[in-house]
Motif scaffolding. Structure first.
Motif, PDB file in Angstrom:
ATOM      1  N   GLY A 250       0.815  -1.207   0.000  1.00  0.00           N
ATOM      2  CA  GLY A 250       0.000   0.000   0.000  1.00  0.00           C
ATOM      3  C   GLY A 250       0.849   1.257   0.000  1.00  0.00           C
ATOM      4  O   GLY A 250       0.569   2.213  -0.739  1.00  0.00           O
ATOM      5  N   VAL A 251       1.904   1.273   0.811  1.00  0.00           N
ATOM      6  CA  VAL A 251       2.795   2.430   0.865  1.00  0.00           C
ATOM      7  C   VAL A 251       3.542   2.602  -0.456  1.00  0.00           C
ATOM      8  O   VAL A 251       3.628   3.710  -1.009  1.00  0.00           O
ATOM      9  CB  VAL A 251       3.789   2.285   2.035  1.00  0.00           C
ATOM     10  CG1 VAL A 251       4.835   3.395   1.991  1.00  0.00           C
ATOM     11  CG2 VAL A 251       3.051   2.314   3.370  1.00  0.00           C
ATOM     12  N   LEU A 252       4.084   1.506  -0.981  1.00  0.00           N
ATOM     13  CA  LEU A 252       4.850   1.585  -2.224  1.00  0.00           C
ATOM     14  C   LEU A 252       3.968   1.999  -3.398  1.00  0.00           C
ATOM     15  O   LEU A 252       4.376   2.815  -4.242  1.00  0.00           O
ATOM     16  CB  LEU A 252       5.512   0.234  -2.511  1.00  0.00           C
ATOM     17  CG  LEU A 252       6.564  -0.239  -1.502  1.00  0.00           C
ATOM     18  CD1 LEU A 252       7.089  -1.619  -1.886  1.00  0.00           C
ATOM     19  CD2 LEU A 252       7.711   0.753  -1.399  1.00  0.00           C
ATOM     20  N   ALA A 253       2.768   1.439  -3.467  1.00  0.00           N
ATOM     21  CA  ALA A 253       1.865   1.792  -4.562  1.00  0.00           C
ATOM     22  C   ALA A 253       1.418   3.239  -4.462  1.00  0.00           C
ATOM     23  O   ALA A 253       1.314   3.946  -5.481  1.00  0.00           O
ATOM     24  CB  ALA A 253       0.653   0.851  -4.552  1.00  0.00           C
ATOM     25  N   GLN A 254       1.138   3.703  -3.254  1.00  0.00           N
ATOM     26  CA  GLN A 254       0.721   5.091  -3.057  1.00  0.00           C
ATOM     27  C   GLN A 254       1.806   6.055  -3.543  1.00  0.00           C
ATOM     28  O   GLN A 254       1.519   7.038  -4.235  1.00  0.00           O
ATOM     29  CB  GLN A 254       0.424   5.335  -1.576  1.00  0.00           C
ATOM     30  CG  GLN A 254      -0.050   6.727  -1.243  1.00  0.00           C
ATOM     31  CD  GLN A 254      -1.549   6.876  -1.409  1.00  0.00           C
ATOM     32  OE1 GLN A 254      -2.287   5.917  -1.237  1.00  0.00           O
ATOM     33  NE2 GLN A 254      -1.993   8.065  -1.755  1.00  0.00           N
ATOM     34  N   ARG A 255       3.057   5.763  -3.189  1.00  0.00           N
ATOM     35  CA  ARG A 255       4.150   6.638  -3.607  1.00  0.00           C
ATOM     36  C   ARG A 255       4.336   6.611  -5.120  1.00  0.00           C
ATOM     37  O   ARG A 255       4.544   7.661  -5.744  1.00  0.00           O
ATOM     38  CB  ARG A 255       5.438   6.206  -2.905  1.00  0.00           C
ATOM     39  CG  ARG A 255       5.446   6.480  -1.402  1.00  0.00           C
ATOM     40  CD  ARG A 255       6.743   6.010  -0.779  1.00  0.00           C
ATOM     41  NE  ARG A 255       6.782   6.300   0.654  1.00  0.00           N
ATOM     42  CZ  ARG A 255       7.789   5.944   1.453  1.00  0.00           C
ATOM     43  NH1 ARG A 255       8.842   5.290   0.945  1.00  0.00           N
ATOM     44  NH2 ARG A 255       7.753   6.255   2.741  1.00  0.00           N
ATOM     45  N   LEU A 256       4.264   5.439  -5.723  1.00  0.00           N
ATOM     46  CA  LEU A 256       4.452   5.338  -7.167  1.00  0.00           C
ATOM     47  C   LEU A 256       3.367   6.092  -7.914  1.00  0.00           C
ATOM     48  O   LEU A 256       3.658   6.890  -8.823  1.00  0.00           O
ATOM     49  CB  LEU A 256       4.453   3.867  -7.585  1.00  0.00           C
ATOM     50  CG  LEU A 256       4.481   3.617  -9.102  1.00  0.00           C
ATOM     51  CD1 LEU A 256       5.807   4.078  -9.685  1.00  0.00           C
ATOM     52  CD2 LEU A 256       4.247   2.139  -9.412  1.00  0.00           C
ATOM     53  N   LEU A 257       2.117   5.863  -7.547  1.00  0.00           N
ATOM     54  CA  LEU A 257       1.010   6.495  -8.257  1.00  0.00           C
ATOM     55  C   LEU A 257       0.999   8.006  -8.029  1.00  0.00           C
ATOM     56  O   LEU A 257       0.658   8.770  -8.941  1.00  0.00           O
ATOM     57  CB  LEU A 257      -0.308   5.872  -7.813  1.00  0.00           C
ATOM     58  CG  LEU A 257      -0.467   4.392  -8.181  1.00  0.00           C
ATOM     59  CD1 LEU A 257      -1.743   3.824  -7.594  1.00  0.00           C
ATOM     60  CD2 LEU A 257      -0.450   4.208  -9.693  1.00  0.00           C
ATOM     61  N   ALA A 258       1.372   8.436  -6.825  1.00  0.00           N
ATOM     62  CA  ALA A 258       1.445   9.874  -6.564  1.00  0.00           C
ATOM     63  C   ALA A 258       2.540  10.520  -7.400  1.00  0.00           C
ATOM     64  O   ALA A 258       2.361  11.622  -7.954  1.00  0.00           O
ATOM     65  CB  ALA A 258       1.688  10.124  -5.079  1.00  0.00           C
ATOM     66  N   ALA A 259       3.692   9.850  -7.500  1.00  0.00           N
ATOM     67  CA  ALA A 259       4.788  10.387  -8.317  1.00  0.00           C
ATOM     68  C   ALA A 259       4.402  10.451  -9.787  1.00  0.00           C
ATOM     69  O   ALA A 259       4.712  11.431 -10.486  1.00  0.00           O
ATOM     70  CB  ALA A 259       6.039   9.530  -8.124  1.00  0.00           C
ATOM     71  N   ARG A 260       3.717   9.408 -10.271  1.00  0.00           N
ATOM     72  CA  ARG A 260       3.286   9.419 -11.673  1.00  0.00           C
ATOM     73  C   ARG A 260       2.261  10.528 -11.926  1.00  0.00           C
ATOM     74  O   ARG A 260       2.268  11.163 -12.971  1.00  0.00           O
ATOM     75  CB  ARG A 260       2.698   8.051 -12.034  1.00  0.00           C
ATOM     76  CG  ARG A 260       3.712   6.916 -12.011  1.00  0.00           C
ATOM     77  CD  ARG A 260       4.739   7.074 -13.109  1.00  0.00           C
ATOM     78  NE  ARG A 260       5.825   6.127 -12.987  1.00  0.00           N
ATOM     79  CZ  ARG A 260       5.827   4.913 -13.555  1.00  0.00           C
ATOM     80  NH1 ARG A 260       4.782   4.517 -14.255  1.00  0.00           N
ATOM     81  NH2 ARG A 260       6.866   4.108 -13.409  1.00  0.00           N
ATOM     82  N   ALA A 261       1.353  10.736 -10.953  1.00  0.00           N
ATOM     83  CA  ALA A 261       0.359  11.790 -11.113  1.00  0.00           C
ATOM     84  C   ALA A 261       1.010  13.171 -11.123  1.00  0.00           C
ATOM     85  O   ALA A 261       0.654  14.034 -11.932  1.00  0.00           O
ATOM     86  CB  ALA A 261      -0.678  11.707  -9.991  1.00  0.00           C
ATOM     87  N   ASP A 262       1.987  13.382 -10.232  1.00  0.00           N
ATOM     88  CA  ASP A 262       2.693  14.662 -10.213  1.00  0.00           C
ATOM     89  C   ASP A 262       3.460  14.884 -11.510  1.00  0.00           C
ATOM     90  O   ASP A 262       3.500  16.006 -12.039  1.00  0.00           O
ATOM     91  CB  ASP A 262       3.650  14.715  -9.023  1.00  0.00           C
ATOM     92  CG  ASP A 262       2.914  14.755  -7.693  1.00  0.00           C
ATOM     93  OD1 ASP A 262       1.710  15.086  -7.695  1.00  0.00           O
ATOM     94  OD2 ASP A 262       3.537  14.425  -6.653  1.00  0.00           O
TER      95      ASP A 262
END
Length: 276
Positions: A250-262
């Motif tokens: 959950g933590v890793l996916a949240q960071r990846l998707l947030a970085a891709r969105a930014d």
């Protein structure tokens, strides 16, 4: 979802599965190994008792050498210390990595399709669904037994029944998700979820009734307390595996998707017009 994002989630899912496997191995070694050793001791004691009570076919004719010869033939290729440490760690870690990769692909499909949940919440729901369908439901029908229990000739049959129950459970879980999504516009999310969950329970109960029982799972006279300890340990290993995976992924996916969105927002900005 972009292919590179799915690939990134797959890598992070396997990494999360590896970390979860480390925790699961610790639980398996501390909690699971004692009942395994106890069951092997019961089997060896029963074998010694049977050997002592059985008359030798060569009594009086040098038959005393038959038992050592048979014992030598049955000597383990891999010692118990290796099985309970390196072998156990290898099996649990490979299992964790494989399931982590599969669960990450299921997460990629479920994200945004099962409600407006965040990546962390979706990871938790995916892990909970996987734990229930892949392990808990089959476990309730065909509970785990120590390796030294049961007739070795029926291992193939028992394995087939267990994997058949896993397949049915996963298919029923997918069907419940589809049913819930179709009922949501008419019943609302909460009522649709309860209806789909109830349908899953009823269908799983019918599968329990119609699938054959595993009548050869436990030999008569095996200590019930030892069997209970092993099954609780097996359940604890799976629970720790999926709980740790849900948190880490959950933590890793949240960071990846947030970085891709930014990154998408940054590349989508237009330069500011010149003034004057």
């Amino acid at each position: 979802m972009h292919a590179s994002t799915v690939r990134g989630l797959l890598v992070r899912g396997m990494l999360a599965g590896l970390i979860a496997g480390l925790f699961a191995f610790a639980v398996a070694y501390v909690v699971g190994e004692p009942p395994v050793r106890g069951s092997i001791a019961v089997e060896e004691a029963q074998a010694a008792k049977d050997a002592a009570g059985a008359p030798s076919a060569h009594a009086g004719h040098g038959g005393g050498d038959a038992a050592p010869a048979e014992a030598a033939e049955e000597e383990e290729l891999v010692s118990r210390p290796v099985q309970s440490t390196f072998g156990l760690a290898t099996g649990v870690l490979v299992y964790g990595v494989a399931l982590g990769g599969i669960a990450s692909l299921a997460f990629s499909f479920a994200l945004g399709r099962v409600g407006g949940f965040s990546p962390r919440a979706t990871a938790a729901l995916t892990a909970a669904g996987a734990f229930a369908t892949v392990y808990l439901v089959p476990f309730l029908k065909y509970p785990a037994t120590p390796p030294a229990v049961g007739n070795p000739d029926t291992i193939g049959q028992r394995t087939t029944l267990f994997f058949l129950m896993i397949l049915l459970s996963v298919l029923l879980g997918i069907g419940a998700i589809i049913l819930g999504r179709r009922l949501a516009p008419r019943l609302g999310n909460w009522n649709a979820t309860l209806t789909a969950g109830g349908a899953f329970v009823v269908a799983a109960a019918l599968a329990f009734v119609f699938l054959p029982d595993n009548s050869d799972a436990v030999q008569p006279g095996f200590p019930a307390a030892l069997l209970w300890e092993f099954r609780v340990a097996s359940l604890a290993v799976q629970l720790v595996l999926w709980a740790v995976f849900a948190v880490v992924f959950g933590v890793l996916a949240q960071r990846l998707l947030a970085a891709r969105a930014d990154g998408a927002q940054a590349t989508g900005r237009q330069p500011a017009p010149a003034v004057g």
